[in-house]
Scaffold this motif. Structure first.
Motif, PDB file in Angstrom:
ATOM      1  N   UNK A  18      -0.412 -18.832  -2.337  1.00  0.00           N
ATOM      2  CA  UNK A  18      -1.267 -19.799  -1.653  1.00  0.00           C
ATOM      3  C   UNK A  18      -0.914 -19.923  -0.178  1.00  0.00           C
ATOM      4  N   UNK A  19       0.378 -19.825   0.143  1.00  0.00           N
ATOM      5  CA  UNK A  19       0.790 -19.857   1.549  1.00  0.00           C
ATOM      6  C   UNK A  19       0.215 -18.656   2.286  1.00  0.00           C
ATOM      7  N   UNK A  20       0.308 -17.475   1.673  1.00  0.00           N
ATOM      8  CA  UNK A  20      -0.268 -16.286   2.298  1.00  0.00           C
ATOM      9  C   UNK A  20      -1.764 -16.467   2.521  1.00  0.00           C
ATOM     10  N   UNK A  21      -2.477 -16.931   1.513  1.00  0.00           N
ATOM     11  CA  UNK A  21      -3.931 -17.090   1.647  1.00  0.00           C
ATOM     12  C   UNK A  21      -4.283 -18.086   2.747  1.00  0.00           C
ATOM     13  N   UNK A  22      -3.500 -19.140   2.885  1.00  0.00           N
ATOM     14  CA  UNK A  22      -3.728 -20.110   3.971  1.00  0.00           C
ATOM     15  C   UNK A  22      -3.460 -19.468   5.331  1.00  0.00           C
ATOM     16  N   UNK A  23      -2.350 -18.751   5.451  1.00  0.00           N
ATOM     17  CA  UNK A  23      -2.030 -18.084   6.716  1.00  0.00           C
ATOM     18  C   UNK A  23      -3.072 -17.023   7.059  1.00  0.00           C
ATOM     19  N   UNK A  24      -3.551 -16.329   6.059  1.00  0.00           N
ATOM     20  CA  UNK A  24      -4.588 -15.313   6.282  1.00  0.00           C
ATOM     21  C   UNK A  24      -5.872 -15.948   6.789  1.00  0.00           C
ATOM     22  N   UNK A  25      -6.243 -17.064   6.206  1.00  0.00           N
ATOM     23  CA  UNK A  25      -7.454 -17.766   6.640  1.00  0.00           C
ATOM     24  C   UNK A  25      -7.344 -18.237   8.092  1.00  0.00           C
ATOM     25  N   UNK A  26      -6.129 -18.530   8.524  1.00  0.00           N
ATOM     26  CA  UNK A  26      -5.883 -18.974   9.902  1.00  0.00           C
ATOM     27  C   UNK A  26      -5.662 -17.798  10.860  1.00  0.00           C
ATOM     28  N   UNK A  27      -5.698 -16.579  10.333  1.00  0.00           N
ATOM     29  CA  UNK A  27      -5.466 -15.400  11.156  1.00  0.00           C
ATOM     30  C   UNK A  27      -4.002 -15.189  11.510  1.00  0.00           C
ATOM     31  N   UNK A  28      -3.091 -15.785  10.748  1.00  0.00           N
ATOM     32  CA  UNK A  28      -1.668 -15.701  11.051  1.00  0.00           C
ATOM     33  C   UNK A  28      -0.912 -14.725  10.148  1.00  0.00           C
ATOM     34  N   UNK A  29      -1.581 -14.125   9.174  1.00  0.00           N
ATOM     35  CA  UNK A  29      -0.979 -13.125   8.287  1.00  0.00           C
ATOM     36  C   UNK A  29      -2.072 -12.154   7.875  1.00  0.00           C
ATOM     37  N   UNK A  30      -1.723 -10.884   7.834  1.00  0.00           N
ATOM     38  CA  UNK A  30      -2.709  -9.855   7.493  1.00  0.00           C
ATOM     39  C   UNK A  30      -2.472  -9.223   6.128  1.00  0.00           C
ATOM     40  N   UNK A  31      -1.197  -9.035   5.775  1.00  0.00           N
ATOM     41  CA  UNK A  31      -0.864  -8.275   4.580  1.00  0.00           C
ATOM     42  C   UNK A  31       0.187  -9.034   3.774  1.00  0.00           C
ATOM     43  N   UNK A  32      -0.007  -9.045   2.456  1.00  0.00           N
ATOM     44  CA  UNK A  32       0.980  -9.585   1.528  1.00  0.00           C
ATOM     45  C   UNK A  32       1.644  -8.400   0.839  1.00  0.00           C
ATOM     46  N   UNK A  33       2.958  -8.281   1.009  1.00  0.00           N
ATOM     47  CA  UNK A  33       3.718  -7.214   0.364  1.00  0.00           C
ATOM     48  C   UNK A  33       4.570  -7.847  -0.733  1.00  0.00           C
ATOM     49  N   UNK A  34       4.297  -7.452  -1.959  1.00  0.00           N
ATOM     50  CA  UNK A  34       5.093  -7.892  -3.101  1.00  0.00           C
ATOM     51  C   UNK A  34       6.081  -6.777  -3.375  1.00  0.00           C
ATOM     52  N   UNK A  35       7.340  -7.038  -3.088  1.00  0.00           N
ATOM     53  CA  UNK A  35       8.364  -5.997  -3.044  1.00  0.00           C
ATOM     54  C   UNK A  35       9.191  -5.940  -4.322  1.00  0.00           C
ATOM     55  N   UNK A  36       8.504  -5.939  -5.450  1.00  0.00           N
ATOM     56  CA  UNK A  36       9.145  -5.681  -6.725  1.00  0.00           C
ATOM     57  C   UNK A  36       9.818  -6.861  -7.388  1.00  0.00           C
ATOM     58  N   UNK A  37      10.130  -6.638  -8.642  1.00  0.00           N
ATOM     59  CA  UNK A  37      10.798  -7.607  -9.502  1.00  0.00           C
ATOM     60  C   UNK A  37      10.038  -8.931  -9.607  1.00  0.00           C
ATOM     61  N   UNK A  38       8.753  -8.804  -9.809  1.00  0.00           N
ATOM     62  CA  UNK A  38       7.918  -9.984 -10.036  1.00  0.00           C
ATOM     63  C   UNK A  38       8.036 -10.454 -11.480  1.00  0.00           C
ATOM     64  N   UNK A  39       8.529  -9.592 -12.365  1.00  0.00           N
ATOM     65  CA  UNK A  39       8.553  -9.888 -13.804  1.00  0.00           C
ATOM     66  C   UNK A  39       9.978 -10.042 -14.326  1.00  0.00           C
TER      67      UNK A  39
END
Length: 102
Positions: A18-39
């Motif tokens: 949700x933080x990424x999506x908010x930052x993206x909407x504000x033009x403050x973030x372009x890419x979300x990188x999920x760098x493993x071990x999510x599970x």
């Protein structure tokens, strides 16, 4: 934005997503990188949000396209190569695969 090692923590995943999506909407973030071990949570199976995280990442990938990059970690790779990942008495791979098939 880079996120790693959530290990099935659904609440943390939601906060970062949700933080990424908010930052993206504000033009403050372009890419979300999920760098493993999510599970693979090191807690009781009923508290493990791994399946929900994977399903949400799949949905989010459809929405974001190239703005979402998922790098597999050592907890994801055993599922691709049919290897059991275990730490002490915790056998992560069978529990996750059972949950995915439920």
């Amino acid at each position: 934005m880079v996120v790693t090692d959530l290990h099935g923590d659904w609440d943390a995943y939601q906060r970062y997503r949700d933080t990424f999506l908010q930052l993206r909407a504000l033009g403050q973030a372009d890419v979300l990188i999920l760098d493993g071990d999510m599970i693979h949570a090191s807690q009781p199976a009923e508290l493990d949000g791994s399946v929900e995280i994977v399903l949400d990442i799949m949905r989010l990938k459809e929405e974001l396209g190239d703005s979402l990059i998922y790098v597999l970690g050592n907890h994801e790779l055993p599922h691709i190569y049919s290897i059991t990942l275990q730490k002490g008495d915790d056998m992560f791979t069978p529990r996750f695969e059972f949950a995915m098939n439920s």
